[in-house]
Design a protein around this motif. Structure first.
Motif, PDB file in Angstrom:
ATOM      1  N   PRO A  48       0.805  -1.297  -0.072  1.00 14.62           N
ATOM      2  CA  PRO A  48       0.133   0.042  -0.115  1.00 14.62           C
ATOM      3  C   PRO A  48       0.758   1.301  -0.034  1.00 14.62           C
ATOM      4  N   ASN A  98      -3.663   3.197  -5.141  1.00 15.93           N
ATOM      5  CA  ASN A  98      -3.432   2.915  -3.696  1.00 15.93           C
ATOM      6  C   ASN A  98      -2.232   2.155  -3.562  1.00 15.93           C
ATOM      7  N   ASN A  99      -1.756   1.333  -4.400  1.00 12.13           N
ATOM      8  CA  ASN A  99      -0.619   0.392  -4.101  1.00 12.13           C
ATOM      9  C   ASN A  99       0.379   0.490  -5.310  1.00 12.13           C
TER      10      ASN A  99
END
Length: 115
Positions: A48, A98-99
């Motif tokens: 993340p 997000n990642n």
């Protein structure tokens, strides 16, 4: 494979085959909680970009990255998650909102992250 193929972003199947690092929660000696993610040698990993977890009503502020060697069959060490994430940008295969998808790193590359 062309000369520039290694610089292309990966396709969705790489995300599907990568290990998704799961948060693990621990307590320091003083009892305060922290969150750790694991990065293992040779394993493409999804991490993340901005983890945020709440424990007992308090947002965690301490995040660590634990580096594991399959060559040495041991934990190499741990470091501040966000500092490590900056270093891992050099090994990024792809990212989304997000990642980050990180390539499988060699033992020497993992050791560089700890420096």
């Amino acid at each position: 494979m062309g000369l520039f193929d290694k610089f292309k972003k990966t396709d969705a199947s790489d995300w599907d085959n990568a290990y998704k690092a799961n948060p693990q929660f621990y307590a320091k000696e003083d009892g305060s909680p922290f969150c750790a993610f694991t990065l293992t040698e040779g394993t493409e990993t999804i991490l993340p970009k901005a983890p945020r977890y709440v424990i007992e009503g308090k947002e965690l502020s301490d995040y660590k990255l634990v580096l594991v060697s399959t060559t040495k069959d041991s934990i190499l060490g741990e470091c501040d998650y966000f500092e490590a994430l900056e270093k891992l940008e050099a090994f990024e295969l792809d990212s989304n909102e997000n990642n980050i998808l990180v390539q499988g790193l060699s033992l020497s590359e993992l050791e560089e992250i700890l420096e």
